[in-house]
Design a protein around this motif. Structure first.
Motif, PDB file in Angstrom:
ATOM      1  N   LEU A 217    -114.362   4.356  10.081  1.00  0.00           N
ATOM      2  CA  LEU A 217    -113.447   3.706   9.135  1.00  0.00           C
ATOM      3  C   LEU A 217    -114.176   2.890   8.083  1.00  0.00           C
ATOM      4  O   LEU A 217    -115.177   2.230   8.352  1.00  0.00           O
ATOM      5  CB  LEU A 217    -112.464   2.797   9.881  1.00  0.00           C
ATOM      6  CG  LEU A 217    -111.507   3.515  10.834  1.00  0.00           C
ATOM      7  CD1 LEU A 217    -110.555   2.507  11.472  1.00  0.00           C
ATOM      8  CD2 LEU A 217    -110.724   4.607  10.110  1.00  0.00           C
TER       9      LEU A 217
ATOM     10  N   VAL B   7    -105.038  10.188  13.116  1.00  0.00           N
ATOM     11  CA  VAL B   7    -104.153   9.878  11.993  1.00  0.00           C
ATOM     12  C   VAL B   7    -103.653  11.210  11.445  1.00  0.00           C
ATOM     13  O   VAL B   7    -104.360  12.219  11.470  1.00  0.00           O
ATOM     14  CB  VAL B   7    -104.881   9.043  10.906  1.00  0.00           C
ATOM     15  CG1 VAL B   7    -106.028   9.804  10.272  1.00  0.00           C
ATOM     16  CG2 VAL B   7    -103.896   8.567   9.830  1.00  0.00           C
TER      17      VAL B   7
ATOM     18  N   ILE C 173    -105.256   4.232   7.063  1.00  0.00           N
ATOM     19  CA  ILE C 173    -104.961   4.246   8.498  1.00  0.00           C
ATOM     20  C   ILE C 173    -103.671   3.478   8.774  1.00  0.00           C
ATOM     21  O   ILE C 173    -102.814   3.918   9.527  1.00  0.00           O
ATOM     22  CB  ILE C 173    -106.148   3.629   9.304  1.00  0.00           C
ATOM     23  CG1 ILE C 173    -107.411   4.477   9.095  1.00  0.00           C
ATOM     24  CG2 ILE C 173    -105.817   3.503  10.786  1.00  0.00           C
ATOM     25  CD1 ILE C 173    -107.313   5.932   9.509  1.00  0.00           C
TER      26      ILE C 173
END
Lengths: 76, 163
Positions: free
Chosen positions: B18, B3, B51
């Motif tokens: 995440l 990212v 994200i």
């Protein structure tokens, strides 16, 4: 919008597990009692909107230059 | 996976890094996957990077770094959506609103972010019981209790409590 008339002490049922009761009427103020599952999020609308706005402002302000400044601010 | 963050550039991550926010955040309810980026050069601040929308990220900080007496009252039931059963699982952050003016830099004490680090889940909780400020100016001098008549002292204690 669905509009319902309720008297003091009367309630509104939403689904099986949410109940809103008129608890007190005092001039222009009405106190509502809310019974809902704990995971249901219940907020005064203006507070929720203020948090929304602050989050948006925080995301917009998070620019590389402001963050460079932040690092220098902390060293002061 | 990768990212692109505006501050740190390209960041590599794996899915288990995440943090899932099941309901997103107020104002950002459609995004749920975030990466918490902690770098020495930004300490004590961290970055919560979306994200799904790489252009969205928040600067966050442990509010106690600036307000050691801060106490968020949150019922355990409220933290069910992120599977917290014991307060020791919860890590707390405040969203920082950065500014080019030092004194305007603020953090949101009314709605802290709670992260369950083991389950990798997070949520923003709006405190109902306490009247903390949404824009607590973090570099402003904290009010201190001075030897004044009782009335004034009480007022200062309250100011201190809200921010």
């Amino acid at each position: 919008m669905l509009v319902l008339t309720r008297k003091l002490g009367e309630s509104i049922a939403i689904d099986d597990d949410i109940k809103i009761t008129v608890v007190q009427i005092k001039g222009k103020q009405i106190r509502l009692g809310i019974e809902a599952p704990k995971e249901t999020k219940v907020h005064r609308e203006e507070v929720y909107l203020a948090i929304q706005e602050q989050n948006k402002k925080a995301a917009v302000n998070a620019s590389p230059s402001n963050i460079r400044n932040l690092v220098s601010f902390i060293k002061k | 996976m990768k990212v692109n963050n505006q501050i740190f550039g390209e960041i590599s991550y794996s899915n288990e890094d995440l943090i899932t926010f099941p309901d997103g955040l107020p104002g950002f309810t459609k995004i749920s996957k975030f990466l918490l980026i902690t770098r020495e050069e930004l300490a004590p601040f961290s970055v919560l990077q979306s994200i799904e929308r790489p252009e969205v990220f928040f600067v966050v900080v442990d509010p106690k770094k600036f307000r050691p007496k801060y106490k968020a009252e949150i019922g355990m039931e409220e933290l069910k959506p992120i599977n917290i059963t014991d307060s020791s699982q919860a890590k707390m952050y405040s969203i920082v609103t950065v500014s080019d003016v030092r004194e305007n830099t603020s953090m949101n004490l009314k709605a802290p972010i709670i992260i369950n680090e083991t389950k990798k889940m997070g949520m923003q909780v709006i405190l109902k019981l306490s009247d903390y400020e949404i824009e607590c100016k973090i570099f402003a001098p904290q009010k201190t209790v001075v030897k004044e008549p009782v009335q004034i002292r009480r007022q200062e204690v309250e100011l201190n409590f809200n921010c």
